[in-house]
Design a protein around this motif. Structure first.
Motif, PDB file in Angstrom:
ATOM      1  N   THR A 128       0.869  -1.173   0.000  1.00 43.40           N
ATOM      2  CA  THR A 128       0.000   0.000   0.000  1.00 43.40           C
ATOM      3  C   THR A 128       0.905   1.221   0.000  1.00 43.40           C
ATOM      4  OG1 THR A 128      -0.109   0.253   2.405  1.00 43.40           O
ATOM      5  CG2 THR A 128      -1.694  -1.255   1.381  1.00 43.40           C
ATOM      6  N   ILE A 129       0.293   2.382  -0.047  1.00 42.96           N
ATOM      7  CA  ILE A 129       1.091   3.592  -0.078  1.00 42.96           C
ATOM      8  C   ILE A 129       1.895   3.782   1.199  1.00 42.96           C
ATOM      9  CG2 ILE A 129      -0.713   5.088   0.858  1.00 42.96           C
ATOM     10  CD1 ILE A 129       0.217   7.174  -1.218  1.00 42.96           C
ATOM     11  N   SER A 130       1.422   3.231   2.309  1.00 39.88           N
ATOM     12  CA  SER A 130       2.110   3.445   3.584  1.00 39.88           C
ATOM     13  C   SER A 130       3.106   2.351   3.936  1.00 39.88           C
ATOM     14  CB  SER A 130       1.094   3.578   4.730  1.00 39.88           C
ATOM     15  OG  SER A 130       0.328   2.396   4.842  1.00 39.88           O
ATOM     16  N   ASN A 131       2.918   1.144   3.428  1.00 30.61           N
ATOM     17  CA  ASN A 131       3.874   0.092   3.764  1.00 30.61           C
ATOM     18  C   ASN A 131       3.820  -1.062   2.773  1.00 30.61           C
ATOM     19  OD1 ASN A 131       1.888  -1.947   4.597  1.00 30.61           O
ATOM     20  ND2 ASN A 131       1.527  -0.611   6.351  1.00 30.61           N
ATOM     21  N   ARG A 132       4.813  -1.916   2.899  1.00 31.52           N
ATOM     22  CA  ARG A 132       4.918  -3.142   2.101  1.00 31.52           C
ATOM     23  C   ARG A 132       5.219  -4.271   3.070  1.00 31.52           C
ATOM     24  NH1 ARG A 132       9.467  -5.773  -0.524  1.00 31.52           N
ATOM     25  NH2 ARG A 132       8.819  -6.893  -2.420  1.00 31.52           N
ATOM     26  N   HIS A 133       4.359  -5.308   3.075  1.00 31.89           N
ATOM     27  CA  HIS A 133       4.614  -6.370   4.046  1.00 31.89           C
ATOM     28  C   HIS A 133       4.378  -7.742   3.432  1.00 31.89           C
ATOM     29  CE1 HIS A 133       0.228  -5.588   4.630  1.00 31.89           C
ATOM     30  NE2 HIS A 133       0.191  -6.905   4.694  1.00 31.89           N
ATOM     31  N   LEU A 134       5.023  -8.707   4.031  1.00 30.11           N
ATOM     32  CA  LEU A 134       4.884 -10.093   3.596  1.00 30.11           C
ATOM     33  C   LEU A 134       3.476 -10.607   3.869  1.00 30.11           C
ATOM     34  CD1 LEU A 134       8.147 -11.896   4.766  1.00 30.11           C
ATOM     35  CD2 LEU A 134       7.306 -11.784   2.420  1.00 30.11           C
ATOM     36  N   VAL A 135       2.958 -11.390   2.933  1.00 29.22           N
ATOM     37  CA  VAL A 135       1.668 -12.035   3.150  1.00 29.22           C
ATOM     38  C   VAL A 135       1.844 -13.239   4.059  1.00 29.22           C
ATOM     39  CG1 VAL A 135      -0.249 -13.229   2.042  1.00 29.22           C
ATOM     40  CG2 VAL A 135       0.756 -11.208   0.954  1.00 29.22           C
ATOM     41  N   ASP A 136       2.875 -14.027   3.819  1.00 30.88           N
ATOM     42  CA  ASP A 136       3.150 -15.179   4.682  1.00 30.88           C
ATOM     43  C   ASP A 136       4.630 -15.526   4.606  1.00 30.88           C
ATOM     44  OD1 ASP A 136       3.390 -16.441   2.200  1.00 30.88           O
ATOM     45  OD2 ASP A 136       1.369 -17.251   2.288  1.00 30.88           O
ATOM     46  N   LEU A 137       5.082 -16.298   5.593  1.00 32.65           N
ATOM     47  CA  LEU A 137       6.474 -16.734   5.670  1.00 32.65           C
ATOM     48  C   LEU A 137       6.485 -18.166   6.222  1.00 32.65           C
ATOM     49  CD1 LEU A 137       9.406 -15.760   5.242  1.00 32.65           C
ATOM     50  CD2 LEU A 137       9.436 -15.084   7.657  1.00 32.65           C
ATOM     51  N   PRO A 138       6.224 -19.163   5.356  1.00 30.19           N
ATOM     52  CA  PRO A 138       6.178 -20.553   5.820  1.00 30.19           C
ATOM     53  C   PRO A 138       7.566 -21.086   6.148  1.00 30.19           C
ATOM     54  CG  PRO A 138       5.935 -20.455   3.428  1.00 30.19           C
ATOM     55  CD  PRO A 138       5.938 -19.026   3.921  1.00 30.19           C
ATOM     56  N   VAL A 139       7.674 -21.780   7.278  1.00 33.16           N
ATOM     57  CA  VAL A 139       8.964 -22.327   7.704  1.00 33.16           C
ATOM     58  C   VAL A 139       8.780 -23.766   8.184  1.00 33.16           C
ATOM     59  CG1 VAL A 139       9.894 -20.087   8.361  1.00 33.16           C
ATOM     60  CG2 VAL A 139       8.670 -21.449  10.066  1.00 33.16           C
ATOM     61  N   LYS A 140       9.900 -24.459   8.283  1.00 31.99           N
ATOM     62  CA  LYS A 140       9.906 -25.816   8.826  1.00 31.99           C
ATOM     63  C   LYS A 140      11.111 -25.970   9.742  1.00 31.99           C
ATOM     64  CE  LYS A 140      12.250 -27.538   4.662  1.00 31.99           C
ATOM     65  NZ  LYS A 140      12.184 -28.493   3.522  1.00 31.99           N
ATOM     66  N   PHE A 141      11.015 -26.940  10.650  1.00 32.03           N
ATOM     67  CA  PHE A 141      12.062 -27.172  11.631  1.00 32.03           C
ATOM     68  C   PHE A 141      11.783 -28.503  12.294  1.00 32.03           C
ATOM     69  CE2 PHE A 141       8.661 -24.442  13.100  1.00 32.03           C
ATOM     70  CZ  PHE A 141       8.154 -25.141  14.178  1.00 32.03           C
ATOM     71  N   ALA A 142      12.750 -29.039  12.998  1.00 33.69           N
ATOM     72  CA  ALA A 142      12.519 -30.269  13.747  1.00 33.69           C
ATOM     73  C   ALA A 142      11.551 -29.971  14.891  1.00 33.69           C
ATOM     74  CB  ALA A 142      13.835 -30.803  14.302  1.00 33.69           C
ATOM     75  N   PRO A 143      10.516 -30.797  15.065  1.00 37.07           N
ATOM     76  CA  PRO A 143       9.548 -30.546  16.146  1.00 37.07           C
ATOM     77  C   PRO A 143      10.241 -30.393  17.493  1.00 37.07           C
ATOM     78  CG  PRO A 143       8.759 -32.269  14.697  1.00 37.07           C
ATOM     79  CD  PRO A 143      10.174 -31.995  14.275  1.00 37.07           C
ATOM     80  N   LYS A 144       9.770 -29.432  18.257  1.00 30.95           N
ATOM     81  CA  LYS A 144      10.350 -29.142  19.570  1.00 30.95           C
ATOM     82  C   LYS A 144       9.273 -29.286  20.643  1.00 30.95           C
ATOM     83  CE  LYS A 144      14.295 -27.550  17.786  1.00 30.95           C
ATOM     84  NZ  LYS A 144      13.951 -27.651  16.350  1.00 30.95           N
ATOM     85  N   PRO A 145       9.665 -29.661  21.857  1.00 30.14           N
ATOM     86  CA  PRO A 145       8.680 -29.726  22.945  1.00 30.14           C
ATOM     87  C   PRO A 145       8.276 -28.323  23.389  1.00 30.14           C
ATOM     88  CG  PRO A 145      10.882 -30.133  23.791  1.00 30.14           C
ATOM     89  CD  PRO A 145      11.017 -30.073  22.300  1.00 30.14           C
ATOM     90  N   GLN A 146       7.106 -28.227  23.959  1.00 25.51           N
ATOM     91  CA  GLN A 146       6.681 -26.955  24.524  1.00 25.51           C
ATOM     92  C   GLN A 146       7.562 -26.605  25.716  1.00 25.51           C
ATOM     93  OE1 GLN A 146       2.505 -27.015  25.422  1.00 25.51           O
ATOM     94  NE2 GLN A 146       1.908 -26.881  23.265  1.00 25.51           N
ATOM     95  N   GLN A 147       7.585 -25.319  26.051  1.00 28.58           N
ATOM     96  CA  GLN A 147       8.431 -24.853  27.146  1.00 28.58           C
ATOM     97  C   GLN A 147       7.570 -24.210  28.221  1.00 28.58           C
ATOM     98  OE1 GLN A 147      11.096 -21.228  26.853  1.00 28.58           O
ATOM     99  NE2 GLN A 147      12.648 -22.831  26.761  1.00 28.58           N
ATOM    100  N   ASP A 148       7.948 -24.407  29.460  1.00 33.00           N
ATOM    101  CA  ASP A 148       7.265 -23.768  30.577  1.00 33.00           C
ATOM    102  C   ASP A 148       7.689 -22.309  30.618  1.00 33.00           C
ATOM    103  OD1 ASP A 148       6.089 -22.933  32.885  1.00 33.00           O
ATOM    104  OD2 ASP A 148       7.198 -24.274  34.220  1.00 33.00           O
ATOM    105  N   VAL A 149       6.802 -21.409  30.208  1.00 30.77           N
ATOM    106  CA  VAL A 149       7.178 -19.996  30.103  1.00 30.77           C
ATOM    107  C   VAL A 149       7.291 -19.329  31.459  1.00 30.77           C
ATOM    108  CG1 VAL A 149       6.113 -19.796  27.833  1.00 30.77           C
ATOM    109  CG2 VAL A 149       4.773 -19.254  29.870  1.00 30.77           C
ATOM    110  N   THR A 150       6.841 -19.999  32.511  1.00 30.59           N
ATOM    111  CA  THR A 150       6.944 -19.404  33.852  1.00 30.59           C
ATOM    112  C   THR A 150       8.241 -19.775  34.543  1.00 30.59           C
ATOM    113  OG1 THR A 150       5.831 -21.281  34.913  1.00 30.59           O
ATOM    114  CG2 THR A 150       4.445 -19.482  34.092  1.00 30.59           C
TER     115      THR A 150
END
Length: 494
Positions: A408-430
């Protein structure tokens, strides 16, 4: 910019169009280039054509063929933003707005409609309003916000880390800034998908921009009423209680300004930095090798792909001259951030490394320079670093030329950015980091894989002649500290 300049010479019909096949086919009245529509899908190319045709300041057309000057030169942009005696952000002096050429339904009305904002004010009123915003920002606990950014990053990564695949624009870059800004403003309960969608839609100048603006304002007006009645230790409460004594309308409008600018710019910045890391092997090697820190990578992106490519708009308070063009009183001028950043007079080699150089236009300048730029930098610095630390093997899941952009006149941005990686376990954010942290910056971070502590092994008798199975863990035990040390060097910028 005078109206008569839009009629082709020798005709009284300003709407006469060139014949099909003519190089000027598709242009607007007066042979001026449009900054919208199918002929402006690549605005970078349009800007360079304007530079070649007119120099550092060029005439063009906004939506509905409203005239505008585009400031393409770096020094010309800096002169404009630093000359409040000649140029103002007060849209009420804009001639097309005064004569009715810009109607209430204009797609860019959320940008150009005058509001009681510091960015539209000048003089004593500007000092009063901007002073309140800066005063409220001074109360933000930046160290605490960096920790919140890290926790929010871990929470977002937890949602897709086990899948081994993700789309980093919609699942990360568009989410993290809104989560953080809702926390800063004091409305974490208001975070939802619609708020994200409206914040992304508002700057686009789409047919739904006005409705998106209405939804966001409803949220912020309710927040203002709550904090007026029950103040808390958040940005909104400090803005309300500032000695400048802002009205509820002034408070809610400034909350919208801070929210949208911070959100949109940071969402684009996150996506841009991650795209370069994933598509440029040399760039990523510099990060991994410690030759470049994440903050330096963010600064390079602010030169190459500024989150806002242009800002609408500045207005001439008097007849003046800029870049060799005669600017009439009441003319509008587009702050050309992206074209100014690649002005060949200041940056002849656009591939050159710009580390350590902050003279880009990404945050404007002068009296209206973005007061919240440090927050945007913090979100990008912490968010990108934490994501790459959590997913060190992340890579693009498509060919680079398959990536799509929306401009647009004010900005240019990516529609999507697909990525892949080895599955990782969730992390306890606390959970707090298991390893001791010595530096202040390090204390704001939480690594994806806690480092094993040296006291962990149980005290057992020496086993110099251990059988073969006991030697199996040895390679892992040797390799892990090496990876950790490399990550630590990268993170510290050593």
């Amino acid at each position: 910019m005078t109206p008569e300049s839009f009629s082709p010479p020798g005709t009284d019909d300003p709407m006469v169009a060139p014949p099909p096949g003519c190089p000027a086919h598709g242009m607007g009245p007066g042979g001026l280039r449009r900054l919208y529509g199918p002929d402006a899908e690549d605005l970078e190319a349009v800007y360079e054509k304007l530079r070649a045709e007119h120099g550092a300041v060029a005439p063009a057309l906004l939506h509905d063929d409203v005239p505008i000057w585009v400031v393409l030169g770096h020094s010309e942009n800096m002169h404009m933003v630093r000359s409040p005696s000649q140029y103002t952000r007060d849209t009420r002096v804009w001639a097309p707005l005064q004569d009715g050429s810009v109607k209430p339904t204009h797609p860019l009305m959320p940008h150009v409609h005058w509001q009681p904002l510091c960015c539209h004010a000048e003089g004593e009123e500007h000092l009063r309003l901007r002073g309140a915003v800066i005063g409220a920002m001074s109360t933000i606990d930046h160290r605490g916000i960096r920790r919140h950014i890290n926790r929010a990053t871990q929470q977002l990564v937890n949602k897709f880390c086990q899948e081994g695949r993700a789309e980093l624009v919609s699942q990360f870059a568009e989410r993290l800034p809104m989560v953080v800004m809702c926390e800063i403003l004091g409305m974490p309960e208001e975070y939802n998908d619609r708020l994200v969608e409206c914040a992304r839609d508002l700057p686009k100048g789409t047919e739904t921009a006005i409705a998106s603006n209405a939804y966001i304002m409803d949220v912020l007006l309710r927040l203002t009423a709550r904090r007026r009645a029950e103040p808390q230790d958040d940005f909104t409460s400090h803005l309300i209680n500032h000695p400048a004594r802002l009205t509820d309308e002034e408070v809610s409008q400034h909350l919208r300004l801070v929210l949208i600018i911070a959100y949109e710019s940071t969402a684009n910045l996150l996506a841009n930095v991650l795209r370069v890391v994933l598509t440029d092997p040399r760039f990523r090697a510099q990060l991994n090798g410690g030759q470049m820190t994440v903050p330096q990578a963010v600064e390079q992106s602010l030169w190459d792909e500024p989150p806002f490519s242009a800002i609408i708009a500045y207005f001439a308070k008097q007849e003046t001259e800029l870049g060799g063009q005669r600017i009439a009183k009441g003319d509008g001028l587009l702050l050309g951030i992206a074209p100014g950043n690649v002005d060949p007079r200041v940056r002849p080699d656009t591939k050159a490394n710009m580390q350590g150089n902050r003279s880009h236009l990404a945050f404007s300048g002068g009296p209206h320079e973005c007061p919240g730029q440090d927050i945007g930098r913090a979100i990008a610095d912490v968010g990108v670093d934490a994501l790459l630390t959590r997913l060190p093997d992340v890579e693009l899941a498509c060919d680079e030329d398959e990536l799509e952009w929306r401009e647009t006149i004010s900005n240019r941005h990516l529609v999507d950015l697909p990525v892949k990686f080895a599955p990782k376990p969730q992390q306890d954010v606390t959970a707090r980091p298991a390893h001791p942290v010595s530096s202040q910056r390090a204390s704001d971070w939480q690594f994806g894989t806690p480092k094993p502590q040296p006291v962990a092994p149980e005290p057992t008798a020496p086993q110099p002649a251990a059988p073969a199975p006991a030697a199996v863990p040895a390679p892992e035990a040797v390799s892990r500290p090496g990876v950790f040390r490399r990550l630590l060097r990268w993170w510290r910028g050593d």
